[in-house]
Design an enzyme around this catalytic site. Structure first.
Site, PDB file in Angstrom:
ATOM      1  N   GLU A 122       7.831   3.415   2.698  1.00  0.00           N
ATOM      2  CA  GLU A 122       7.555   2.379   3.703  1.00  0.00           C
ATOM      3  C   GLU A 122       8.648   2.298   4.758  1.00  0.00           C
ATOM      4  O   GLU A 122       8.590   1.473   5.663  1.00  0.00           O
ATOM      5  CB  GLU A 122       7.311   1.022   3.037  1.00  0.00           C
ATOM      6  CG  GLU A 122       8.306   0.619   1.999  1.00  0.00           C
ATOM      7  CD  GLU A 122       7.941  -0.694   1.294  1.00  0.00           C
ATOM      8  OE1 GLU A 122       6.973  -1.363   1.662  1.00  0.00           O
ATOM      9  OE2 GLU A 122       8.674  -1.046   0.354  1.00  0.00           O
TER      10      GLU A 122
ATOM     11  N   ASP B  91       4.884  -1.970   6.031  1.00  0.00           N
ATOM     12  CA  ASP B  91       6.260  -1.829   6.497  1.00  0.00           C
ATOM     13  C   ASP B  91       6.456  -0.532   7.274  1.00  0.00           C
ATOM     14  O   ASP B  91       7.238  -0.492   8.216  1.00  0.00           O
ATOM     15  CB  ASP B  91       7.222  -1.883   5.306  1.00  0.00           C
ATOM     16  CG  ASP B  91       7.505  -3.318   4.908  1.00  0.00           C
ATOM     17  OD1 ASP B  91       7.780  -4.131   5.812  1.00  0.00           O
ATOM     18  OD2 ASP B  91       7.439  -3.639   3.718  1.00  0.00           O
TER      19      ASP B  91
ATOM     20  N   CYS C 269      -0.991   1.841  -0.358  1.00  0.00           N
ATOM     21  CA  CYS C 269      -1.217   0.472  -0.842  1.00  0.00           C
ATOM     22  C   CYS C 269      -0.984  -0.572   0.247  1.00  0.00           C
ATOM     23  O   CYS C 269      -1.012  -1.763  -0.020  1.00  0.00           O
ATOM     24  CB  CYS C 269      -0.358   0.168  -2.060  1.00  0.00           C
ATOM     25  SG  CYS C 269       1.406   0.229  -1.714  1.00  0.00           S
TER      26      CYS C 269
HETATM   27  C1  PEP Z   1       3.695  -2.398   2.470  1.00  0.00           C
HETATM   28  O1  PEP Z   1       4.758  -2.575   3.070  1.00  0.00           O
HETATM   29  O2  PEP Z   1       2.745  -1.723   2.924  1.00  0.00           O
HETATM   30  C2  PEP Z   1       3.492  -2.998   1.150  1.00  0.00           C
HETATM   31  C3  PEP Z   1       2.424  -2.733   0.424  1.00  0.00           C
HETATM   32  O3  PEP Z   1       4.449  -3.887   0.730  1.00  0.00           O
HETATM   33  P1  PEP Z   1       4.496  -5.425   1.223  1.00  0.00           P
HETATM   34  O4  PEP Z   1       3.287  -5.666   2.068  1.00  0.00           O
HETATM   35  O5  PEP Z   1       4.533  -6.252  -0.004  1.00  0.00           O
HETATM   36  O6  PEP Z   1       5.765  -5.438   2.009  1.00  0.00           O
HETATM   37 MG    MG Z   2       6.434  -3.410   1.998  1.00  0.00          MG
END
Ligand code: PEP
Ligand code: MG
Length: 569
Positions: A425, A449, A496
């Site tokens: 990320e 991110d 994800c």
């Molecule tokens: C992301 O950054 O894509 C991620 C799944 O983590 P979060 O949204 O919890 O920062």
């Molecule tokens: Mg993230």
């Protein structure tokens, strides 16, 4: 945005105190204002007297002592004596002066070297909220979960506010601020209700009790629709309901493209109870368990046993399907008091995520032990967030080695080594993916991110949200690079981030070489539907064309074109 339609009466949610405005008084208004303030102060004081007694009787001395320390804040000379004098001297409204006092006291406490005093900041803010809610005649109880059948409207909501709303049976959620990839929006989607964030100034124009129609698909809201519009919205809602039933029926089928390529559908969850909804929606495992959300819900650190129970319940709830547990991703916009987080100019570039865990290795070890213990109940994989260098990955791995060895010894070899993965990320991780992959068993691309860091766009800032484009060629090239290396080194790769749950994105991700998609459970059936109507070959061709683009708009247009050809469900 979270999909779905709703129509209902508004309940203005003023948890964040942003509703307080500064208003000047005429000398004539002063006595009334002082009486108003004193009544509010008395009411909160009475509330605490009863609460302390009840706590002593039903909960115990420790709980009563916590409430007593809140009471002491109410007795602070500022709130007790000075504030009424200031109303007279500065000719300002009481709410504003409460807010000023809270900020001043919180600032002083926050800078104290004594950790106990620093922890009192949240208590001061809580007292401030209660005084302000009394002054504004906001029904404090109604802010609490349990309120049913309303559309919550707020200026902004923190992820922890959303956690608190989770058990309330609300119809929809609308905020003035926020962006679709903020953590608040991600949390809000998990409520399984229509959500519109960044809706402008609705919290300023609407009143509690007004009717609001919310379309989470398009982001449209309609304040106080006339009877004709209401009839139209009811028809739309009925049609959407029958479509939803069909979607759920198709959820059990595996996600296979028209030319036979199988895509694994995984769920993003924040609490163990979501496991059954994930299975029902057709998830084949959990691809991302955001563990920090339980900490945010409680506003404190959780013990090893508390965490173990949560992780174990999730693992058991998934009935043998694998669960990827992500270690704490605190910091940025996910703060709890223990962290002693200094004010940072750029929190998303600062002390966040694995950096916090490596700093507080004691807290990190407690979590790792809880995860290792949960792994005795089913297939668990562990995932480290926000990796930006090989060095920090190695440090995290070394701590995990230590914990696993310790536990293997204690459990007489019962717990084996878990599969270890990382989130991609941060652009640096995608760039050095060839160096990171040999160290791990799997990877997952966190596009939320990755987009933010690649394009230098704060994912929470609505002013720059037009720059936040997951389809930007820079992002898709990084995904491509990551997926290619993963295939070369034979390591599973999933996505994800929120794009994994966007139906029109699925063919592009598949074409880029992603074979696992992890998303909010309610989105799984619709993404599956798109996969059932796309061929892998077409997806690869689409990705190839996208990789040749130089602008996000060209890629978006292609995705739109492809999606238009998918039959409606
Ligand atoms: C992301 O950054 O894509 C991620 C799944 O983590 P979060 O949204 O919890 O920062
Ligand atoms: Mg993230």
């Amino acid at each position: 945005m979270a999909e779905g339609l709703a129509l209902g009466p508004i309940h203005l949610y003023a948890e964040d105190l942003s509703c307080v405005i500064r208003s000047e008084l005429s000398p004539h208004d002063v006595p009334k204002e002082i009486v108003r303030y004193k009544a509010a102060h008395d009411s909160v004081t009475e509330y605490y007297e009863v609460a302390v007694e009840e706590a002593q009787r039903e909960l115990g001395e420790e709980e009563a002592a916590i409430l007593r320390s809140h009471q002491m804040i109410l007795e602070d000379p500022y709130f007790k004596e000075e504030l009424p004098l200031l109303v007279q001297k500065r000719l300002l409204n009481a709410e504003w002066l409460v807010l000023e006092g809270v900020q001043r006291l919180a600032d002083t406490l926050g800078k104290s070297p004594d950790p106990y005093l620093r922890e009192r900041v949240a208590d001061v803010q809580d007292i401030g909220k209660q005084l302000i809610h009394r002054l504004l005649d906001i029904d404090w109880e109604a802010q609490m979960p349990g309120r049913e059948g309303v559309v919550i409207v707020a200026r902004d909501l923190a992820p922890s506010d959303i956690v608190r709303l989770k058990s309330a049976k609300i119809l929809a959620l609308v905020t003035d601020q926020g962006t679709p990839t903020s953590h608040s929006a991600i949390m809000a989607r998990l409520l399984g209700i229509p959500v519109v964030m960044g809706a402008g100034e609705v919290s300023k124009t609407a009143l509690s009790g007004d009717m609001l129609f919310v379309d989470g698909n398009s982001g449209l809201i309609h304040l106080n629709p006339d009877p004709r519009a209401i009839r139209r919205y009811h028809r739309k809602m009925q049609a959407a309901e029958s479509r939803r039933t069909k979607i759920l029926l198709a959820a059990a089928e595996p996600a296979i493209t028209t030319d036979g390529v199988r895509i694994t559908m995984l769920a993003n969850i924040v609490e163990a109870e979501e496991a059954s909804a994930a299975l029902k929606a057709g998830a084949e495992g959990v691809g991302l368990f955001r563990t920090e959300m339980s900490f945010l819900a409680q506003g404190r650190l959780l013990s090893e046993d508390e965490q173990y129970e949560i992780y174990r319940d999730a693992v058991e709830g998934m009935k043998g399907a694998p669960v990827v547990i992500r270690t704490l991703d605190l910091g940025g916009d996910k703060l709890i008091p223990f962290m002693d987080q200094p004010a940072e100019a750029n929190p998303f570039l600062g002390w966040r995520s694995l950096r916090v865990s490596l700093h507080h290795s004691d807290v990190f070890k407690v979590q790792l032990r809880a995860i290792v213990r949960a792994s005795l109940h089913g297939p668990v994989k562990i995932m480290f967030p926000m990796i930006s260098t090989t060095d920090e990955l190695k440090r995290a791995m070394a701590i995990l080695d230590e914990v696993e060895e310790e536990f293997a010894h204690e459990s007489h070899g019962h717990a084996g080594q878990m599969n270890r993965g990382i989130m991609i990320e941060v652009p640096s991780a995608a760039i050095i993916i060839d160096a990171l992959l040999p160290l791990v068993d799997f990877i997952s691309v966190g596009t939320n991110d990755l987009v933010q860091y690649t394009l230098a766009v704060d994912r929470n800032n609505p002013r720059v949200s037009s720059y936040y484009r997951p389809a930007d060629p820079s992002v898709i090239r990084l995904i491509r690079r990551t997926a290619r290396w993963a295939r070369r080194l034979n390591k599973p790769v999933s996505v994800c981030g929120e794009v994994a749950g966007q139906p029109r994105f699925a063919p592009l991700l598949i074409g880029l070489g992603i074979s696992q998609l992890s998303m909010t459970p309610s989105l799984i059936p619709e993404v599956k539907h798109v996969i059932h109507h796309s061929s892998h070959e077409q997806s690869v061709a689409l990705a190839r064309r996208a990789l040749r683009c130089s602008e996000a708009s060209e890629v978006e247009e292609m995705l739109h074109e492809h999606y238009r050809r998918i039959p409606p469900m």
